[in-house]
Design a protein around this motif. Structure first.
Motif, PDB file in Angstrom:
ATOM      1  N   SER A  19     -12.962  16.461  21.654  1.00  0.00           N
ATOM      2  CA  SER A  19     -11.582  16.189  21.237  1.00  0.00           C
ATOM      3  C   SER A  19     -10.867  15.395  22.326  1.00  0.00           C
ATOM      4  O   SER A  19     -11.357  15.267  23.445  1.00  0.00           O
ATOM      5  CB  SER A  19     -10.847  17.511  20.987  1.00  0.00           C
ATOM      6  N   ASN A  20      -9.693  14.898  22.003  1.00  0.00           N
ATOM      7  CA  ASN A  20      -8.935  14.116  22.978  1.00  0.00           C
ATOM      8  C   ASN A  20      -8.474  14.956  24.163  1.00  0.00           C
ATOM      9  O   ASN A  20      -8.214  14.438  25.252  1.00  0.00           O
ATOM     10  CB  ASN A  20      -7.718  13.477  22.294  1.00  0.00           C
ATOM     11  N   SER A  21      -8.379  16.273  23.963  1.00  0.00           N
ATOM     12  CA  SER A  21      -7.915  17.153  25.037  1.00  0.00           C
ATOM     13  C   SER A  21      -9.040  17.592  25.960  1.00  0.00           C
ATOM     14  O   SER A  21      -8.803  18.344  26.909  1.00  0.00           O
ATOM     15  CB  SER A  21      -7.242  18.390  24.435  1.00  0.00           C
ATOM     16  N   GLY A  22     -10.261  17.151  25.693  1.00  0.00           N
ATOM     17  CA  GLY A  22     -11.382  17.508  26.543  1.00  0.00           C
ATOM     18  C   GLY A  22     -12.234  18.629  25.994  1.00  0.00           C
ATOM     19  O   GLY A  22     -13.337  18.861  26.488  1.00  0.00           O
ATOM     20  N   GLY A  23     -11.734  19.360  24.993  1.00  0.00           N
ATOM     21  CA  GLY A  23     -12.544  20.381  24.345  1.00  0.00           C
ATOM     22  C   GLY A  23     -13.505  19.746  23.349  1.00  0.00           C
ATOM     23  O   GLY A  23     -13.594  18.520  23.239  1.00  0.00           O
ATOM     24  N   ARG A  24     -14.203  20.611  22.592  1.00  0.00           N
ATOM     25  CA  ARG A  24     -15.146  20.093  21.606  1.00  0.00           C
ATOM     26  C   ARG A  24     -14.881  20.757  20.266  1.00  0.00           C
ATOM     27  O   ARG A  24     -14.654  21.966  20.175  1.00  0.00           O
ATOM     28  CB  ARG A  24     -16.588  20.353  22.029  1.00  0.00           C
ATOM     29  N   PHE A  25     -14.897  19.933  19.210  1.00  0.00           N
ATOM     30  CA  PHE A  25     -14.846  20.490  17.864  1.00  0.00           C
ATOM     31  C   PHE A  25     -16.193  21.144  17.550  1.00  0.00           C
ATOM     32  O   PHE A  25     -17.216  20.815  18.145  1.00  0.00           O
ATOM     33  CB  PHE A  25     -14.562  19.386  16.841  1.00  0.00           C
ATOM     34  N   ILE A  71      -4.774  22.851  17.749  1.00  0.00           N
ATOM     35  CA  ILE A  71      -4.628  23.929  18.720  1.00  0.00           C
ATOM     36  C   ILE A  71      -5.895  24.045  19.572  1.00  0.00           C
ATOM     37  O   ILE A  71      -6.989  23.656  19.164  1.00  0.00           O
ATOM     38  CB  ILE A  71      -4.370  25.300  18.044  1.00  0.00           C
ATOM     39  N   GLY A  72      -5.716  24.584  20.790  1.00  0.00           N
ATOM     40  CA  GLY A  72      -6.828  25.098  21.569  1.00  0.00           C
ATOM     41  C   GLY A  72      -6.884  26.591  21.349  1.00  0.00           C
ATOM     42  O   GLY A  72      -5.855  27.241  21.111  1.00  0.00           O
ATOM     43  N   MET A  73      -8.085  27.203  21.412  1.00  0.00           N
ATOM     44  CA  MET A  73      -8.161  28.617  21.049  1.00  0.00           C
ATOM     45  C   MET A  73      -9.246  29.337  21.825  1.00  0.00           C
ATOM     46  O   MET A  73     -10.184  28.735  22.358  1.00  0.00           O
ATOM     47  CB  MET A  73      -8.393  28.759  19.543  1.00  0.00           C
ATOM     48  N   ARG A  74      -9.105  30.651  21.836  1.00  0.00           N
ATOM     49  CA  ARG A  74     -10.064  31.540  22.486  1.00  0.00           C
ATOM     50  C   ARG A  74     -10.190  32.799  21.639  1.00  0.00           C
ATOM     51  O   ARG A  74      -9.189  33.356  21.169  1.00  0.00           O
ATOM     52  CB  ARG A  74      -9.578  31.888  23.898  1.00  0.00           C
ATOM     53  N   GLU A 106      -3.393  26.445  23.485  1.00  0.00           N
ATOM     54  CA  GLU A 106      -2.759  25.126  23.613  1.00  0.00           C
ATOM     55  C   GLU A 106      -2.270  24.682  22.244  1.00  0.00           C
ATOM     56  O   GLU A 106      -2.931  24.941  21.223  1.00  0.00           O
ATOM     57  CB  GLU A 106      -3.753  24.104  24.158  1.00  0.00           C
ATOM     58  N   VAL A 107      -1.130  24.031  22.200  1.00  0.00           N
ATOM     59  CA  VAL A 107      -0.637  23.381  20.985  1.00  0.00           C
ATOM     60  C   VAL A 107      -0.458  21.905  21.296  1.00  0.00           C
ATOM     61  O   VAL A 107       0.307  21.537  22.191  1.00  0.00           O
ATOM     62  CB  VAL A 107       0.693  24.004  20.506  1.00  0.00           C
ATOM     63  N   VAL A 108      -1.175  21.056  20.560  1.00  0.00           N
ATOM     64  CA  VAL A 108      -1.111  19.616  20.790  1.00  0.00           C
ATOM     65  C   VAL A 108       0.256  19.101  20.334  1.00  0.00           C
ATOM     66  O   VAL A 108       0.706  19.421  19.217  1.00  0.00           O
ATOM     67  CB  VAL A 108      -2.240  18.896  20.021  1.00  0.00           C
ATOM     68  N   PRO A 109       0.939  18.327  21.161  1.00  0.00           N
ATOM     69  CA  PRO A 109       2.257  17.796  20.765  1.00  0.00           C
ATOM     70  C   PRO A 109       2.177  17.000  19.456  1.00  0.00           C
ATOM     71  O   PRO A 109       1.216  16.264  19.211  1.00  0.00           O
ATOM     72  CB  PRO A 109       2.654  16.905  21.946  1.00  0.00           C
ATOM     73  N   ASP A 110       3.174  17.146  18.625  1.00  0.00           N
ATOM     74  CA  ASP A 110       3.317  16.437  17.352  1.00  0.00           C
ATOM     75  C   ASP A 110       2.125  16.676  16.425  1.00  0.00           C
ATOM     76  O   ASP A 110       1.795  15.847  15.591  1.00  0.00           O
ATOM     77  CB  ASP A 110       3.493  14.927  17.589  1.00  0.00           C
ATOM     78  N   SER A 111       1.508  17.812  16.541  1.00  0.00           N
ATOM     79  CA  SER A 111       0.400  18.193  15.660  1.00  0.00           C
ATOM     80  C   SER A 111       0.941  19.069  14.533  1.00  0.00           C
ATOM     81  O   SER A 111       2.098  19.524  14.576  1.00  0.00           O
ATOM     82  CB  SER A 111      -0.655  18.965  16.452  1.00  0.00           C
ATOM     83  N   LEU A 126       3.912  27.046  15.794  1.00  0.00           N
ATOM     84  CA  LEU A 126       2.976  27.929  16.488  1.00  0.00           C
ATOM     85  C   LEU A 126       3.160  27.781  17.997  1.00  0.00           C
ATOM     86  O   LEU A 126       3.509  26.718  18.504  1.00  0.00           O
ATOM     87  CB  LEU A 126       1.537  27.597  16.090  1.00  0.00           C
ATOM     88  N   ARG A 127       2.912  28.875  18.733  1.00  0.00           N
ATOM     89  CA  ARG A 127       3.191  28.883  20.157  1.00  0.00           C
ATOM     90  C   ARG A 127       1.917  29.156  20.961  1.00  0.00           C
ATOM     91  O   ARG A 127       1.091  29.996  20.583  1.00  0.00           O
ATOM     92  CB  ARG A 127       4.223  29.966  20.491  1.00  0.00           C
ATOM     93  N   SER A 128       1.807  28.462  22.074  1.00  0.00           N
ATOM     94  CA  SER A 128       0.749  28.761  23.043  1.00  0.00           C
ATOM     95  C   SER A 128       1.355  29.586  24.173  1.00  0.00           C
ATOM     96  O   SER A 128       2.571  29.739  24.266  1.00  0.00           O
ATOM     97  CB  SER A 128       0.139  27.479  23.603  1.00  0.00           C
TER      98      SER A 128
END
Length: 418
Positions: free
Chosen positions: A229-235, A309-312, A334-339, A346-348
């Protein structure tokens, strides 16, 4: 004369065939004369040698006792095996014409002249419809410039890439002609696949065209790492089918079948440290094929529903150690801006802690249900989004926010392109 007689006797001995049995003979004695000289030592030894006797005849060993061949197994034991064997051979004959070998080449930069192509990979695929569309893996065809398809009857044709989707590791090629007998394979409903049922793979491991292997479905609901993903994580690619049917390099893109000849998945990966099969293979489920492939044929792309979102995962152990308000669910890190998630509210979290040597942001919403469907981990959330929703759908998220639960409505967007 003495010399002549002795010489004649020696010659007679030397020219006898080697290995033959000699008759008993007396060597002629030299004729005495007035000036007889003493015979040489060799002649004396020859003259005193013991007579040669015939060797004993070779003894023929007695024959072994007669022994009848082992009896074959009785029909009451072999009938079930014969039925399975007949089913597998019939399945192979019926399905095989639709399974292809795919050879991929890439353009090479010019080296002292015109550019040229070089082979880069080889994989498998199967006929999806009667218009020449062939399903395979994205990782088989990515970076390819030209594609050559070999059918089981030896027909070889060029193909062109219609569309591909890294998010499901699926791609579609198209050929403009089909050999006689090549018909599309039917798709099963992968939601009905159960652990323990037969799984049959047909493909081209190590370039060995149209190879059949048999095993069982050894697991369902797995997930594989997908594109970044653009945030460095992986789908993730959800709902993966696990099998112990042998899958090796070259099987990628080929069908995983049930006993009826229906496709339950597309063979895509193996779990291995050596690069060869070690008992665990993975297939993209057929329901993903039925959703993604028509869009690839129509648009050349597929848009995955996306929250942003980022999630755990939350489990009881993590909940106890961090004093989280829910025992199971998906913690939003994490919540991606303007997503879609940001627009829905939703809140991180805001507090950063260390868990297992890695930083984790806590204090955010914990998703515990979507559209009333319980969510115990991120695999269940992603699986629901991929199989039950589409871009533009509105979903109801149930979140644990502090000591209370809230219902939040969200309209799903399209996953950003990498």
């Amino acid at each position: 004369m003495r010399a002549s007689l002795i010489f004649a006797a020696l010659v007679t001995m030397l020219v006898l065939p080697m290995g033959c049995t000699l008759p008993s003979v007396d060597l002629p004695r030299p004729v005495a004369t007035e000036q007889t000289t003493a015979p040489t030592a060799a002649v004396q030894a020859e003259a005193t040698r013991a007579p040669i006797t015939p060797s004993a005849p070779t003894t023929t060993p007695a024959p072994l006792p007669a022994q009848a061949p082992l009896p074959t197994l009785p029909p009451e034991l072999t009938n079930p095996l014969e039925a399975e064997q007949a089913a597998l051979t019939a399945l192979y004959r019926q399905v095989n014409p639709a399974v292809v070998s795919i050879e991929v080449v890439a353009d090479h930069p010019p080296v002292g002249g015109a550019p040229f192509t070089v082979p880069t990979s080889q994989g498998s695929g199967f006929l999806f419809d009667d218009q020449g569309h062939i399903v395979t893996n994205n990782h088989v065809v990515e970076n390819g410039a030209k594609f050559q398809v070999r059918f089981s009857d030896g027909t070889v044709v060029m193909a062109r890439l219609v569309g591909s989707d890294p998010g499901s590791d699926l791609a579609v090629l198209k050929v403009d002609a089909l050999p006689p007998g090549a018909a599309p394979l039917p798709l099963a409903d992968s939601r009905t696949v159960e652990v323990g049922q037969r799984a049959i793979a047909i493909g081209n491991p190590f370039g060995l065209r149209n190879t059949l292997t048999v095993g069982v479905v050894s697991g369902i609901g797995r997930s594989l790492s997908g594109p970044a993903s653009n945030s460095g994580g992986r789908f993730r690619i959800p709902n993966i089918i696990q099998t112990d049917a042998a899958i090796n390099p070259g099987n990628s893109g080929g069908p995983l079948l049930n006993i009826y000849g229906e496709v339950i998945g597309v063979n895509t990966a193996i779990s291995s440290g050596s690069g060869a099969f070690e008992g665990v293979g993975y297939a993209v489920p057929s329901n993903a094929v039925s959703r993604v492939v028509p869009a690839l044929i129509r648009d050349g792309r597929y848009d995955h529903p996306w929250m942003g979102i980022g999630m755990r995962d939350v489990d009881p152990l993590l909940a106890d150690s961090l004093n989280l308000p829910a025992r199971q669910g998906v913690l939003i890190t994490e919540v991606v801006p303007d997503s879609p998630a940001a627009r829905a509210g939703l809140r991180s979290g805001t507090q950063i802690v260390s868990v297992g040597g890695r930083e984790l942001r806590i204090g955010g919403d914990i998703i515990i249900a979507i559209n009333g469907q319980p969510v115990r981990d991120s695999d269940e959330l992603v699986s629901y989004l991929e199989l039950e929703t589409s871009v533009g759908d509105t979903v109801m998220m149930t979140v644990q926010r502090g000591d209370r639960q809230e219902q939040i409505t969200m309209t799903l967007g399209a996953r950003p392109r990498e």
